[in-house]
Motif scaffolding. Structure first.
Motif, PDB file in Angstrom:
ATOM      1  N   HIS A  44       8.278   0.088   4.133  1.00  0.00           N
ATOM      2  CA  HIS A  44       7.721   1.018   3.162  1.00  0.00           C
ATOM      3  C   HIS A  44       8.763   1.391   2.112  1.00  0.00           C
ATOM      4  O   HIS A  44       8.424   1.690   0.978  1.00  0.00           O
ATOM      5  N   THR A  45      10.023   1.346   2.495  1.00  0.00           N
ATOM      6  CA  THR A  45      11.112   1.760   1.608  1.00  0.00           C
ATOM      7  C   THR A  45      12.190   0.674   1.567  1.00  0.00           C
ATOM      8  O   THR A  45      12.244  -0.198   2.438  1.00  0.00           O
TER       9      THR A  45
ATOM     10  N   ASP B 275       0.859  -1.171   0.000  1.00  0.00           N
ATOM     11  CA  ASP B 275       0.000   0.000   0.000  1.00  0.00           C
ATOM     12  C   ASP B 275       0.902   1.230   0.000  1.00  0.00           C
ATOM     13  O   ASP B 275       1.852   1.293   0.790  1.00  0.00           O
ATOM     14  N   LYS B 276       0.609   2.205  -0.871  1.00  0.00           N
ATOM     15  CA  LYS B 276       1.512   3.350  -0.993  1.00  0.00           C
ATOM     16  C   LYS B 276       1.610   4.184   0.279  1.00  0.00           C
ATOM     17  O   LYS B 276       2.556   4.940   0.447  1.00  0.00           O
ATOM     18  N   TYR B 277       0.669   4.027   1.182  1.00  0.00           N
ATOM     19  CA  TYR B 277       0.724   4.748   2.454  1.00  0.00           C
ATOM     20  C   TYR B 277       1.205   3.851   3.601  1.00  0.00           C
ATOM     21  O   TYR B 277       2.086   4.231   4.354  1.00  0.00           O
TER      22      TYR B 277
END
Length: 174
Positions: free
Chosen positions: A147-148, A53-55
């Motif tokens: 996330h990264t 999910d991008k968030y």
């Protein structure tokens, strides 16, 4: 990050250690195996089926087993996740890493589609941005959030520190 990118990074970060410890790539997911007498030690990484999910990002888990075949998820095997092998201090370290990653996430805008489905879905989704309140308990299942690429790298370093003693523990399983 797409799952293929996470798997590629984990393979790059963890693969050399597994190779130096006598493991070979196994079938299925991102996995390695090594014979131990008539049995096999199998370790693999599995990314959450929720997808990226991008968030909120995503997460992965590290699982291991001792089984008669070098295949992941074998019946007739003893199987545990990495959290089972962590000491109290290592669980605190994982808790700090997890909360650092969660605190770096940017919540979605109010019009984000997951927040418009229902109050129950909104609460479930927004909980992904909440810190883990207490350090992980003994035997607690830990999904390594990311996330990264830097997050994946941080978890890989953490996992690499634990692999030698985890393998020793697995070797002692009867």
């Amino acid at each position: 990050m797409k799952s293929t990118e996470v798997y590629a990074q984990l393979k790059s970060e963890l693969g050399p250690w597994f190779k130096s410890a006598g493991f070979k790539r196994a079938k299925g997911l991102l996995s390695w195996s090594r014979p131990q007498g008539e049995m096999h030690i199998v370790i693999w990484c599995q990314i959450s089926q929720d997808g990226f999910d991008k968030y909120a990002g995503s997460g992965f888990v590290v699982e291991c087993q001792r089984s008669s075949e070098p295949l992941i998820g074998m019946n007739q095997s003893r199987r545990e996740r990495l959290g089972k092998f962590l000491s109290a201090q290592e669980r605190i370290d994982a808790w700090h890493i997890q909360n650092n990653i969660i605190s770096s996430l940017n919540p979605p805008p109010q019009n984000f589609h997951a927040l418009r489905i229902s109050p129950k879905i909104s609460a479930w989704y927004l909980a992904k941005f909440d810190p883990v309140i207490l350090p992980y308990a003994e035997n607690e299942d830990i999904w390594f959030r990311h996330h990264t690429p830097e997050d994946v790298f941080t978890w890989a370093k953490f996992i690499l520190r634990k692999l030698p003693t985890m393998i020793e523990d697995i070797e002692s399983w009867g």
